[in-house]
Design an enzyme around this catalytic site. Structure first.
Site, PDB file in Angstrom:
ATOM      1  N   HIS A   5       0.850  -1.190   0.000  1.00 38.94           N
ATOM      2  CA  HIS A   5       0.000   0.000   0.000  1.00 38.94           C
ATOM      3  C   HIS A   5       0.887   1.243   0.000  1.00 38.94           C
ATOM      4  CE1 HIS A   5       1.129  -0.474   4.213  1.00 38.94           C
ATOM      5  NE2 HIS A   5       0.917   0.837   4.347  1.00 38.94           N
ATOM      6  N   ASP A  59       0.788   5.249   1.804  1.00 34.85           N
ATOM      7  CA  ASP A  59       0.102   5.922   2.920  1.00 34.85           C
ATOM      8  C   ASP A  59      -0.567   7.206   2.419  1.00 34.85           C
ATOM      9  OD1 ASP A  59       1.066   3.946   4.621  1.00 34.85           O
ATOM     10  OD2 ASP A  59       2.819   5.125   5.239  1.00 34.85           O
ATOM     11  N   HIS A  98       4.859   0.144  -0.034  1.00 29.18           N
ATOM     12  CA  HIS A  98       5.558  -0.673   0.957  1.00 29.18           C
ATOM     13  C   HIS A  98       4.631  -1.747   1.520  1.00 29.18           C
ATOM     14  CE1 HIS A  98       3.732   2.768   3.005  1.00 29.18           C
ATOM     15  NE2 HIS A  98       3.664   2.037   4.112  1.00 29.18           N
ATOM     16  N   ARG A 149       7.099  -9.043  15.753  1.00 38.17           N
ATOM     17  CA  ARG A 149       7.514  -7.741  15.201  1.00 38.17           C
ATOM     18  C   ARG A 149       6.526  -6.654  15.618  1.00 38.17           C
ATOM     19  NH1 ARG A 149       7.007  -4.655  10.317  1.00 38.17           N
ATOM     20  NH2 ARG A 149       8.800  -3.263  10.322  1.00 38.17           N
TER      21      ARG A 149
HETATM   22  O1  LIG Z   1       5.076  -2.248  10.050  1.00 37.33           O
HETATM   23  C1  LIG Z   1       5.612  -1.698   9.119  1.00 37.33           C
HETATM   24  O2  LIG Z   1       6.807  -1.818   8.877  1.00 37.33           O
HETATM   25  C2  LIG Z   1       4.806  -0.868   8.150  1.00 37.33           C
HETATM   26  C3  LIG Z   1       3.604  -0.231   8.770  1.00 37.33           C
HETATM   27  C4  LIG Z   1       2.815   0.547   7.767  1.00 37.33           C
HETATM   28  O3  LIG Z   1       3.096   0.542   6.604  1.00 37.33           O
HETATM   29  C5  LIG Z   1       1.649   1.345   8.200  1.00 37.33           C
HETATM   30  O4  LIG Z   1       1.282   1.313   9.397  1.00 37.33           O
HETATM   31  O5  LIG Z   1       1.062   2.018   7.320  1.00 37.33           O
HETATM   32 FE   LIG Z   2       2.104   2.177   5.566  1.00 37.11          FE
END
Ligand SMILES: O=C(O)CCC(=O)C(=O)O
Ligand SMILES: [Fe+2]
Length: 345
Positions: A222, A224, A279, A290
Site C-alpha cells: 500500500h 500511505d 511498501h 515484530r
Molecule cells: O510495520 C511496518 O513496517 C509498516 C507499517 C505501515 O506501513 C503502516 O502502518 O502504514
Molecule cells: Fe504504511
C-alpha cells in the site's frame, strides 16, 4: 468548523468482519482465511537499500531531497527523539498487544470509527486476512486506553502523548528540509485551513509470530495517505519498500533510526516528483514478534491539495487535479490503489 478525519471515516464505514483480528495466541496453524497465494518474492536479497540521512549533517537537505526523489523513503538518524522514549513506546506497544484477546476486544474500533484496536483499514480490499493487529490513536488515547486498563493507563497515555509531540517536531524539521530542497520557503505552501495546518495519527502495529510465515502476509502492499510517515520498528525485520525497476527492498532495522516514507499527499503536492513509497510488511521467519509504530503526518480534511505551482514551469503541467483531503480519503477508501490514478488530469 473543520471536518475531522474521524468524521471522514464515519462517512466511509467498513464491514464488521474486517475489523476483528484473530486471537493469535490460540492458533497453532495458519487458518485458510489467512493463507495467501504462494509467492516467491516475500524474501528480498537486494543489496540496494534506502539512504541514511543524518539530520545534523550540513548536507541533510540534499540527502533527504535526493532520497525522496529516488526512493520516496530514507532512514533518519540524529532526529532528536531520545532513545529511551523509543524504548518506552515499544514496551507500551508490547504491553498492549500482549493483553488477552477478550481485553483487546473491549477497545475494538467501531466499523465507522477511526481509532482503537482492529485490523488494518486496507483489509477490505483483499480476499485474505493479514497476520496483523493494530491500534490507532488520534490525539489523546485516553478513552480506549481506559477500556483496556481501567486503573493502569496513565503510563501508556503519557508515553503516547509525549511521543506524538516529539514526532510532530521531527515532522516539522523534515518538512522544512524538503521545502528547502524544492526551493520553496516555509510560507510558500498556502494551506487553506484555519488554525493548525497539520493533523496526525499514530498507528501501533503488531505482527505476532506466525507458524507459516511464507504463506501469510503481515501488511499488504500500500501507499500511505499522509504527507509522510515516520516509522519506528523494533529489531525484527519485515518492512519492504518497492523501488521501480529494482523490486522489493528489505528495510532492515537500524537501532535508533526512524524510517521516513513519502505519502500520497506529498506525491500530489510535488506533482509526482517524489514517488509515494509502495511498501508492505512480510513476516519474520524466525518466530519473533515484530512491532512497529507509524506516525502519519497529514493535513486536516478541509485542506485543499494540488501540485505546488512554484514547482511547475511552462513545460510541466499539473498531473493531478485539486482535491480536499476529505475528498481524497473518500476516493481512497473506496478505490484503494486506484485513487491517485482517479484524480489524474
Ligand atoms: O510495520 C511496518 O513496517 C509498516 C507499517 C505501515 O506501513 C503502516 O502502518 O502504514
Ligand atoms: Fe504504511
Amino acid at each position: 468548523m473543520a471536518t475531522t478525519l474521524s468524521q471522514v471515516y464515519r462517512e466511509n464505514p467498513i464491514r464488521l468482519y474486517n475489523i476483528i483480528p484473530l486471537d493469535f495466541n490460540s492458533v497453532r496453524t495458519v487458518p485458510d482465511s489467512h493463507v495467501w497465494p504462494k509467492s516467491d518474492d516475500f524474501s528480498s536479497d537486494h543489496w540496494l537499500t534506502i539512504p541514511i540521512v543524518d539530520l545534523e549533517d550540513p548536507n541533510a537537505v540534499k540527502l533527504a531531497g535526493q532520497a525522496c526523489e529516488a526512493w520516496g523513503a530514507f532512514h533518519v538518524i540524529n532526529h532528536g527523539i531520545p532513545l529511551n522514549l523509543l524504548e518506552e513506546v515499544e514496551s507500551e506497544t508490547r504491553r498492549l498487544f500482549s493483553l488477552p484477546a477478550e481485553t483487546k476486544m473491549k477497545a475494538l474500533r467501531e466499523p465507522d470509527g477511526a481509532t482503537g484496536y482492529g485490523l488494518p483499514r486496507i483489509s477490505k480490499f483483499f480476499p485474505k486476512h493479514m497476520w496483523h493487529e493494530g491500534f490507532t490513536i488520534m490525539g489523546s488515547p485516553a478513552d480506549h486506553a481506559g477500556m483496556l486498563w481501567p486503573n493502569d493507563n496513565a503510563r501508556f497515555c503519557y508515553v503516547m502523548d509525549r511521543y506524538q509531540k516529539k514526532m510532530e517536531a521531527v515532522a516539522e524539521k523534515l518538512t522544512n528540509l524538503i521545502l528547502e530542497w524544492l526551493g520553496m520557503s516555509q510560507e510558500d505552501p498556502k494551506w487553506e485551513v484555519g488554525s493548525s495546518p497539520f493533523s496526525a495519527a499514530l498507528q501501533l502495529n503488531s505482527y505476532p509470530p506466525c507458524p507459516n510465515p511464507d504463506r501469510a502476509m503481515g501488511l499488504a502492499p500500500h501507499t500511505d495517505t499522509s504527507i509522510f510517515t515516520i516509522l519506528h520498528q523494533n529489531s525484527v525485520s519485515g518492512l519492504q519498500i518497492f523501488k521501480q525497476g529494482a523490486g522489493w527492498d528489505s528495510v532492515l532495522p537500524i537501532a535508533g533510526a526512524l524510517v521516513v516514507n513519502v505519502g500520497d499527499l506529498l506525491h500530489i503536492l510535488t506533482n509526482a516528483r517524489f514517488p509515494s513509497a509502495l511498501h508492505r510488511a512480510v513476516l519474520n521467519q524466525d518466530g519473533y514478534h515484530r512491532l512497529s509504530v507509524a506516525y502519519f503526518y497529514g493535513l486536516p480534511s478541509d485542506c485543499r491539495v494540488s501540485p505546488w505551482l512554484k514547482l511547475l514551469n511552462s513545460v510541466e503541467k499539473p498531473r493531478y487535479r485539486s482535491v480536499t483531503v476529505k475528498e481524497y480519503v473518500g476516493i481512497k477508501s473506496n478505490n484503494f490503489q486506484q485513487a491517485l490514478w482517479l484524480i489524474r488530469i
